[in-house]
Write a protein that holds these residues in place. Sequence first.
Motif, PDB file in Angstrom:
ATOM      1  N   ASP A  16      30.513  31.424  42.739  1.00 38.79           N
ATOM      2  CA  ASP A  16      31.352  31.050  43.871  1.00 38.79           C
ATOM      3  C   ASP A  16      32.773  30.795  43.389  1.00 38.79           C
ATOM      4  O   ASP A  16      32.993  29.959  42.508  1.00 38.79           O
ATOM      5  CB  ASP A  16      30.796  29.785  44.535  1.00 38.79           C
ATOM      6  N   GLY A  17      33.723  31.504  43.949  1.00 32.96           N
ATOM      7  CA  GLY A  17      35.124  31.275  43.620  1.00 32.96           C
ATOM      8  C   GLY A  17      35.448  31.519  42.161  1.00 32.96           C
ATOM      9  O   GLY A  17      36.188  30.735  41.556  1.00 32.96           O
ATOM     10  N   LEU A  18      34.910  32.598  41.602  1.00 28.88           N
ATOM     11  CA  LEU A  18      35.187  32.903  40.196  1.00 28.88           C
ATOM     12  C   LEU A  18      36.665  33.219  39.995  1.00 28.88           C
ATOM     13  O   LEU A  18      37.273  33.947  40.784  1.00 28.88           O
ATOM     14  CB  LEU A  18      34.354  34.107  39.736  1.00 28.88           C
ATOM     15  N   SER A  19      37.216  32.696  38.933  1.00 29.16           N
ATOM     16  CA  SER A  19      38.595  33.010  38.589  1.00 29.16           C
ATOM     17  C   SER A  19      38.654  34.446  38.067  1.00 29.16           C
ATOM     18  O   SER A  19      37.632  35.004  37.650  1.00 29.16           O
ATOM     19  CB  SER A  19      39.103  32.055  37.509  1.00 29.16           C
ATOM     20  N   ARG A  25      35.418  38.185  32.068  1.00 25.91           N
ATOM     21  CA  ARG A  25      34.487  37.851  30.987  1.00 25.91           C
ATOM     22  C   ARG A  25      33.059  38.240  31.354  1.00 25.91           C
ATOM     23  O   ARG A  25      32.330  38.817  30.553  1.00 25.91           O
ATOM     24  CB  ARG A  25      34.565  36.359  30.680  1.00 25.91           C
ATOM     25  N   LEU A  26      32.640  37.931  32.584  1.00 23.76           N
ATOM     26  CA  LEU A  26      31.290  38.270  33.018  1.00 23.76           C
ATOM     27  C   LEU A  26      31.072  39.784  33.036  1.00 23.76           C
ATOM     28  O   LEU A  26      30.035  40.278  32.597  1.00 23.76           O
ATOM     29  CB  LEU A  26      31.007  37.675  34.398  1.00 23.76           C
ATOM     30  N   LEU A  27      32.034  40.511  33.554  1.00 21.17           N
ATOM     31  CA  LEU A  27      31.895  41.973  33.602  1.00 21.17           C
ATOM     32  C   LEU A  27      31.894  42.588  32.207  1.00 21.17           C
ATOM     33  O   LEU A  27      31.181  43.565  31.955  1.00 21.17           O
ATOM     34  CB  LEU A  27      33.007  42.588  34.458  1.00 21.17           C
ATOM     35  N   ALA A  28      32.663  42.010  31.287  1.00 25.75           N
ATOM     36  CA  ALA A  28      32.687  42.521  29.913  1.00 25.75           C
ATOM     37  C   ALA A  28      31.338  42.344  29.229  1.00 25.75           C
ATOM     38  O   ALA A  28      30.976  43.117  28.339  1.00 25.75           O
ATOM     39  CB  ALA A  28      33.782  41.818  29.116  1.00 25.75           C
ATOM     40  N   GLU A  29      30.560  41.321  29.656  1.00 27.13           N
ATOM     41  CA  GLU A  29      29.277  41.028  29.020  1.00 27.13           C
ATOM     42  C   GLU A  29      28.070  41.393  29.882  1.00 27.13           C
ATOM     43  O   GLU A  29      26.941  41.036  29.546  1.00 27.13           O
ATOM     44  CB  GLU A  29      29.219  39.532  28.677  1.00 27.13           C
ATOM     45  N   HIS A  91      29.978  27.915  40.854  1.00 30.38           N
ATOM     46  CA  HIS A  91      28.757  28.388  41.513  1.00 30.38           C
ATOM     47  C   HIS A  91      28.380  27.446  42.647  1.00 30.38           C
ATOM     48  O   HIS A  91      28.886  26.333  42.761  1.00 30.38           O
ATOM     49  CB  HIS A  91      27.611  28.463  40.501  1.00 30.38           C
ATOM     50  N   THR A  92      27.449  27.905  43.470  1.00 27.57           N
ATOM     51  CA  THR A  92      26.896  27.092  44.552  1.00 27.57           C
ATOM     52  C   THR A  92      25.797  26.190  43.983  1.00 27.57           C
ATOM     53  O   THR A  92      25.432  26.332  42.811  1.00 27.57           O
ATOM     54  CB  THR A  92      26.300  28.003  45.648  1.00 27.57           C
ATOM     55  N   PRO A  93      25.236  25.291  44.786  1.00 31.15           N
ATOM     56  CA  PRO A  93      24.135  24.444  44.287  1.00 31.15           C
ATOM     57  C   PRO A  93      22.980  25.275  43.728  1.00 31.15           C
ATOM     58  O   PRO A  93      22.694  26.373  44.201  1.00 31.15           O
ATOM     59  CB  PRO A  93      23.705  23.662  45.533  1.00 31.15           C
TER      60      PRO A  93
END
Length: 111
Positions: A16-19, A25-29, A91-93
Amino acid sequence: MGTPHTYRVIVRGTFDGLSPESRERLLAEVEEHGLAAMRFTEEGSLTYDRALKHFSYRLVVTSDAEDGDEMAGALAEERVEAALAALGHRHTPLKSTVTDLDTMKINRKGR
């Protein structure tokens, strides 16, 4: 302390609301965190896909059997919260599913 039990916990959530930095970083990994990476470990195993929507963590937690599944789930969620915060991923709950390995019944096929 009572009898320690080993639990497998799956913690699920939604990014949620990723910078922009987190997304990059997430896409690279992403290849390192796909279906093949799913493992239950003490430090946790993060899985997600390119959509960067939902994620899951798989963890092994040892907790007092008297505290029940709820405590094992809470401990796992705390670990996931800390890991995601350290990486800067919002992230969300979180929601957990807990399996007590010490009470799990294994049905073997008869011969």
